[in-house]
Enzyme design. Structure first.
Site, PDB file in Angstrom:
ATOM      1  N   TYR A 144      -9.182   5.660   7.363  1.00  0.00           N
ATOM      2  CA  TYR A 144      -9.280   6.038   8.773  1.00  0.00           C
ATOM      3  C   TYR A 144     -10.298   7.166   8.865  1.00  0.00           C
ATOM      4  O   TYR A 144     -10.114   8.218   8.238  1.00  0.00           O
ATOM      5  CB  TYR A 144      -7.928   6.537   9.301  1.00  0.00           C
ATOM      6  CG  TYR A 144      -6.884   5.449   9.467  1.00  0.00           C
ATOM      7  CD1 TYR A 144      -6.111   5.009   8.403  1.00  0.00           C
ATOM      8  CD2 TYR A 144      -6.663   4.857  10.712  1.00  0.00           C
ATOM      9  CE1 TYR A 144      -5.151   4.017   8.557  1.00  0.00           C
ATOM     10  CE2 TYR A 144      -5.699   3.864  10.888  1.00  0.00           C
ATOM     11  CZ  TYR A 144      -4.951   3.450   9.808  1.00  0.00           C
ATOM     12  OH  TYR A 144      -4.002   2.464   9.973  1.00  0.00           O
TER      13      TYR A 144
ATOM     14  N   PRO B   3      -3.970   0.754  18.689  1.00  0.00           N
ATOM     15  CA  PRO B   3      -3.698   0.240  17.338  1.00  0.00           C
ATOM     16  C   PRO B   3      -3.822   1.262  16.209  1.00  0.00           C
ATOM     17  O   PRO B   3      -3.494   0.937  15.054  1.00  0.00           O
ATOM     18  CB  PRO B   3      -4.736  -0.874  17.164  1.00  0.00           C
ATOM     19  CG  PRO B   3      -5.801  -0.597  18.158  1.00  0.00           C
ATOM     20  CD  PRO B   3      -5.177   0.143  19.289  1.00  0.00           C
TER      21      PRO B   3
ATOM     22  N   TYR C  85       3.983   6.783   9.800  1.00  0.00           N
ATOM     23  CA  TYR C  85       3.131   5.641   9.457  1.00  0.00           C
ATOM     24  C   TYR C  85       3.930   4.543   8.762  1.00  0.00           C
ATOM     25  O   TYR C  85       3.760   3.357   9.082  1.00  0.00           O
ATOM     26  CB  TYR C  85       1.956   6.096   8.578  1.00  0.00           C
ATOM     27  CG  TYR C  85       0.888   5.036   8.454  1.00  0.00           C
ATOM     28  CD1 TYR C  85      -0.143   4.934   9.381  1.00  0.00           C
ATOM     29  CD2 TYR C  85       0.913   4.103   7.420  1.00  0.00           C
ATOM     30  CE1 TYR C  85      -1.116   3.947   9.283  1.00  0.00           C
ATOM     31  CE2 TYR C  85      -0.049   3.109   7.311  1.00  0.00           C
ATOM     32  CZ  TYR C  85      -1.064   3.044   8.249  1.00  0.00           C
ATOM     33  OH  TYR C  85      -2.007   2.053   8.162  1.00  0.00           O
TER      34      TYR C  85
ATOM     35  N   LYS D  19       1.327   0.211  14.999  1.00  0.00           N
ATOM     36  CA  LYS D  19       2.734   0.135  15.392  1.00  0.00           C
ATOM     37  C   LYS D  19       3.106  -1.067  16.274  1.00  0.00           C
ATOM     38  O   LYS D  19       4.290  -1.386  16.419  1.00  0.00           O
ATOM     39  CB  LYS D  19       3.139   1.418  16.144  1.00  0.00           C
ATOM     40  CG  LYS D  19       3.214   2.634  15.252  1.00  0.00           C
ATOM     41  CD  LYS D  19       4.477   2.628  14.409  1.00  0.00           C
ATOM     42  CE  LYS D  19       4.396   3.520  13.201  1.00  0.00           C
ATOM     43  NZ  LYS D  19       4.053   2.845  11.948  1.00  0.00           N
TER      44      LYS D  19
ATOM     45  N   HIS E  37       0.844  -1.201   0.000  1.00  0.00           N
ATOM     46  CA  HIS E  37       0.000   0.000   0.000  1.00  0.00           C
ATOM     47  C   HIS E  37       0.877   1.248   0.000  1.00  0.00           C
ATOM     48  O   HIS E  37       1.731   1.418   0.849  1.00  0.00           O
ATOM     49  CB  HIS E  37      -0.921   0.007   1.223  1.00  0.00           C
ATOM     50  CG  HIS E  37      -2.128  -0.864   1.052  1.00  0.00           C
ATOM     51  ND1 HIS E  37      -3.310  -0.646   1.719  1.00  0.00           N
ATOM     52  CD2 HIS E  37      -2.346  -1.935   0.263  1.00  0.00           C
ATOM     53  CE1 HIS E  37      -4.190  -1.569   1.351  1.00  0.00           C
ATOM     54  NE2 HIS E  37      -3.631  -2.365   0.482  1.00  0.00           N
TER      55      HIS E  37
HETATM   56  P1  RFL Z   1       1.550 -11.436  21.723  1.00  0.00           P
HETATM   57  O1  RFL Z   1       1.088 -11.477  20.301  1.00  0.00           O
HETATM   58  O2  RFL Z   1       0.577 -11.060  22.766  1.00  0.00           O
HETATM   59  O3  RFL Z   1       2.162 -12.867  22.046  1.00  0.00           O
HETATM   60  C1  RFL Z   1       2.530 -13.250  23.356  1.00  0.00           C
HETATM   61  C2  RFL Z   1       2.436 -14.756  23.460  1.00  0.00           C
HETATM   62  O4  RFL Z   1       2.848 -15.149  24.786  1.00  0.00           O
HETATM   63  C3  RFL Z   1       1.941 -16.111  25.287  1.00  0.00           C
HETATM   64  N1  RFL Z   1       1.945 -16.082  26.765  1.00  0.00           N
HETATM   65  C4  RFL Z   1       2.622 -16.960  27.523  1.00  0.00           C
HETATM   66  N2  RFL Z   1       3.414 -17.990  27.205  1.00  0.00           N
HETATM   67  C5  RFL Z   1       3.956 -18.707  28.231  1.00  0.00           C
HETATM   68  N3  RFL Z   1       3.707 -18.440  29.544  1.00  0.00           N
HETATM   69  C6  RFL Z   1       2.911 -17.416  29.897  1.00  0.00           C
HETATM   70  N4  RFL Z   1       2.671 -17.163  31.187  1.00  0.00           N
HETATM   71  C7  RFL Z   1       2.332 -16.618  28.872  1.00  0.00           C
HETATM   72  N5  RFL Z   1       1.512 -15.545  28.880  1.00  0.00           N
HETATM   73  C8  RFL Z   1       1.281 -15.239  27.596  1.00  0.00           C
HETATM   74  C9  RFL Z   1       0.596 -15.702  24.690  1.00  0.00           C
HETATM   75  O5  RFL Z   1      -0.316 -16.797  24.667  1.00  0.00           O
HETATM   76  C10 RFL Z   1       1.014 -15.257  23.292  1.00  0.00           C
HETATM   77  O6  RFL Z   1       0.986 -16.306  22.350  1.00  0.00           O
HETATM   78  O7  RFL Z   1       2.802 -10.442  21.889  1.00  0.00           O
HETATM   79  P2  RFL Z   1       4.015 -10.148  20.887  1.00  0.00           P
HETATM   80  O8  RFL Z   1       4.589 -11.399  20.317  1.00  0.00           O
HETATM   81  O9  RFL Z   1       4.883  -9.190  21.578  1.00  0.00           O
HETATM   82  O10 RFL Z   1       3.321  -9.414  19.625  1.00  0.00           O
HETATM   83  C11 RFL Z   1       2.724  -8.155  19.756  1.00  0.00           C
HETATM   84  C12 RFL Z   1       1.564  -8.006  18.761  1.00  0.00           C
HETATM   85  O11 RFL Z   1       0.718  -9.114  18.895  1.00  0.00           O
HETATM   86  C13 RFL Z   1       0.777  -6.704  18.987  1.00  0.00           C
HETATM   87  O12 RFL Z   1       1.639  -5.631  19.263  1.00  0.00           O
HETATM   88  C14 RFL Z   1      -0.076  -6.317  17.753  1.00  0.00           C
HETATM   89  O13 RFL Z   1      -1.073  -7.273  17.527  1.00  0.00           O
HETATM   90  C15 RFL Z   1      -0.726  -4.940  17.938  1.00  0.00           C
HETATM   91  N6  RFL Z   1      -1.611  -4.563  16.827  1.00  0.00           N
HETATM   92  C16 RFL Z   1      -1.090  -4.067  15.654  1.00  0.00           C
HETATM   93  N7  RFL Z   1       0.231  -3.946  15.469  1.00  0.00           N
HETATM   94  C17 RFL Z   1       0.739  -3.535  14.269  1.00  0.00           C
HETATM   95  O14 RFL Z   1       1.971  -3.408  14.148  1.00  0.00           O
HETATM   96  N8  RFL Z   1      -0.061  -3.233  13.195  1.00  0.00           N
HETATM   97  C18 RFL Z   1      -1.407  -3.330  13.279  1.00  0.00           C
HETATM   98  O15 RFL Z   1      -2.082  -3.109  12.270  1.00  0.00           O
HETATM   99  C19 RFL Z   1      -1.978  -3.717  14.550  1.00  0.00           C
HETATM  100  N9  RFL Z   1      -3.307  -3.839  14.691  1.00  0.00           N
HETATM  101  C20 RFL Z   1      -3.001  -4.705  16.968  1.00  0.00           C
HETATM  102  C21 RFL Z   1      -3.825  -4.317  15.870  1.00  0.00           C
HETATM  103  C22 RFL Z   1      -3.585  -5.206  18.118  1.00  0.00           C
HETATM  104  C23 RFL Z   1      -4.941  -5.326  18.219  1.00  0.00           C
HETATM  105  N10 RFL Z   1      -5.460  -5.867  19.411  1.00  0.00           N
HETATM  106  C24 RFL Z   1      -6.392  -6.909  19.451  1.00  0.00           C
HETATM  107  C25 RFL Z   1      -4.846  -5.496  20.657  1.00  0.00           C
HETATM  108  C26 RFL Z   1      -5.199  -4.431  15.944  1.00  0.00           C
HETATM  109  C27 RFL Z   1      -5.770  -4.893  17.128  1.00  0.00           C
HETATM  110  C28 RFL Z   1      -7.263  -4.943  17.166  1.00  0.00           C
HETATM  111  C1  PHB Z   2      -5.920  -4.204  10.811  1.00  0.00           C
HETATM  112  O1  PHB Z   2      -6.011  -4.475   9.603  1.00  0.00           O
HETATM  113  O2  PHB Z   2      -6.260  -5.013  11.680  1.00  0.00           O
HETATM  114  C2  PHB Z   2      -5.401  -2.876  11.212  1.00  0.00           C
HETATM  115  C3  PHB Z   2      -4.928  -2.003  10.248  1.00  0.00           C
HETATM  116  C4  PHB Z   2      -4.462  -0.746  10.618  1.00  0.00           C
HETATM  117  C5  PHB Z   2      -4.478  -0.374  11.956  1.00  0.00           C
HETATM  118  C6  PHB Z   2      -4.936  -1.266  12.913  1.00  0.00           C
HETATM  119  C7  PHB Z   2      -5.404  -2.519  12.545  1.00  0.00           C
HETATM  120  O3  PHB Z   2      -4.060   0.858  12.300  1.00  0.00           O
END
Ligand code: RFL
Ligand code: PHB
Length: 391
Positions: free
Chosen positions: A202, A294, A386, A298, A72
């Protein structure tokens, strides 16, 4: 059992660290609380910076992403009922982002780990304990199928997310935490319908924020801002589509294709940082150390840059017998993290409806958005953050 680095958590940070270490000849074991299927079932991020895609390439897991990911070059900002394009590529001298789901990244990393036969312990539940990380002989203990296990290691990488055991194992007095909780969350819906626009939209509206995102040309991911105490059970698919439609411009409203949800969930919005990110031989990485709302996309990208710095530090330890990388790990990460915290907070503040801000707040947001789409300097600031600041 013995390994060089015990990695807690098989999310993107833990799996990516494992792969980078493996490529550099550093032995590691990943210990995860849940099953692999559970980890793959969590729908989260969708936007990867080039820093992240380069890292996936570096550790040899980028092929599927280049086949199926969508490059994109811009995003659209919708306010006062009209969409305005931010041409990120033109504003950043040729940079773009990759739309490719976190689920797919995790799948590719799990597959690479399996193909190399690297040790991964799933379903360790809440039994994982971290010991001795303030000494030279750290240990990770866990119970699986009723059997107690112990892994001796040189280092522990806490990649277990915000609710994990790693940060909680560090004495509270050794950490300083910074936190901001927002009075709303995102209700997200995934459906097999074509996206309403070919770029992410957005939206700032008087009814609250909305985001139109995607996973592929036939799969869409949409979000609407909801109050922090909202329950997902109160939202039928129809209610979601109606609310989303009401936050779109007339053309998008007309183009919107609806369908049954594959997944629907609410994510609370929070900013959080724990400092420092190292205690003795325990290093924190990713969501275990910091959370961003989110809006700026980032979170996953910060997890990737932490892990890049951490793998370099650990490789330096084994290859050059130098502790310089480990000693600077926390400071190096935090410089990048705080810039992403600032950007994510700013973009969240600009795009969401804040209960206390009133009509005056709405007018100020609209004026700032108008300035943003009319000023090359302001648009460049948005675009360069971004697409991702350099490592
Ligand atoms: P995770 O993905 O939470 O993984 C951690 C893992 O550790 C396990 N765990 C344990 N394992 C052993 N013993 C324990 N006691 C444990 N406790 C937990 C868990 O089960 C899990 O498998 O962290 P990690 O790896 O640091 O990754 C971080 C990302 O997942 C997170 O920052 C992103 O998802 C945030 N995020 C976004 N980030 C982006 O860069 N671009 C995006 O577009 C974006 N969109 C989002 C998002 C997060 C969202 N939510 C749901 C918070 C959109 C949403 C809606
Ligand atoms: C997503 O596709 O889940 C998504 C995209 C952009 C964002 C957050 C989440 O800023």
């Amino acid at each position: 059992m013995r390994t060089q680095v015990a990695i807690i958590g098989a999310g993107p940070s833990g799996l990516l660290l494992g792969q980078l270490l493996f490529k550099a000849g550093v032995d590691n074991i990943v210990i995860e609380r849940q099953s692999a299927a559970y980890v793959l079932g969590r729908i989260r991020a969708g936007v990867l910076e080039q820093v992240t895609t380069d890292l996936l390439d570096e550790c040899g897991v980028g092929a599927r992403m280049h086949r199926h990911g969508l490059l994109h070059d811009g995003i659209e900002l919708l306010f006062k009922g009209e969409r305005h394009r931010i041409d990120m590529r033109a504003l950043t001298g040729g940079k773009s982002v990759m739309v490719y789901g976190q689920t797919e990244v995790t799948h590719d990393l799990m597959e690479a780990r399996r193909a190399e036969g690297l040790a991964t312990v799933y379903e360790a539940g809440d039994s994982v304990r971290l010991q001795g990380f303030d000494s030279a002989q750290p240990k990770v203990c866990y119970v699986r199928d009723g059997q107690a296990h112990e892994i001796e290691c040189d280092f522990i990488a806490g990649c277990d997310g915000y609710h994990g055991v790693s940060r909680a194992s560090i004495p509270a007095a050794a950490l300083k935490t910074y936190e901001k909780v927002y009075p709303f969350g995102w209700l997200g819906l995934l459906a097999d319908v074509p996206p309403v626009s070919h770029e992410l939209v957005y939206a700032n509206t008087e009814r609250g924020f909305a985001l139109c995102s995607m996973r592929s040309p036939t799969r869409s991911r949409y979000y609407v801002q909801v109050p922090a105490d909202e329950k997902v059970e109160s939202w039928t698919d129809e209610a979601f589509w109606d609310e989303l439609r009401s936050r779109l411009d007339p053309q998008a409203r007309e183009r919107l294709v609806t369908g049954p949800s594959l997944e629907k969930s609410i994510a609370p919005l929070r900013s959080f940082v724990a400092e420092p990110m190292r205690f003795g031989r325990l290093f924190l990485a990713g969501d275990a150390a910091h959370i961003v709302p989110p809006t700026g996309a980032k979170g996953l990208n910060l997890a990737a840059s932490d892990v890049k710095y951490l793998s370099s530090a650990l490789v330096e330890h084994y290859r050059d017998h130098s502790s310089a990388g480990s000693d600077h790990y926390s400071d190096r990460c935090l410089r990048r993290i705080w810039k992403a915290e600032r950007f994510s907070w700013w973009f969240t503040s600009l795009m969401h409806k804040f209960p206390e801000a009133g009509d005056f707040g709405q007018k100020l947001q609209e004026a700032e958005l108008d300035y943003l789409v009319g000023s090359k300097a302001a648009a460049t600031t948005l675009a360069e953050n971004y697409v991702g600041l350099p490592l």
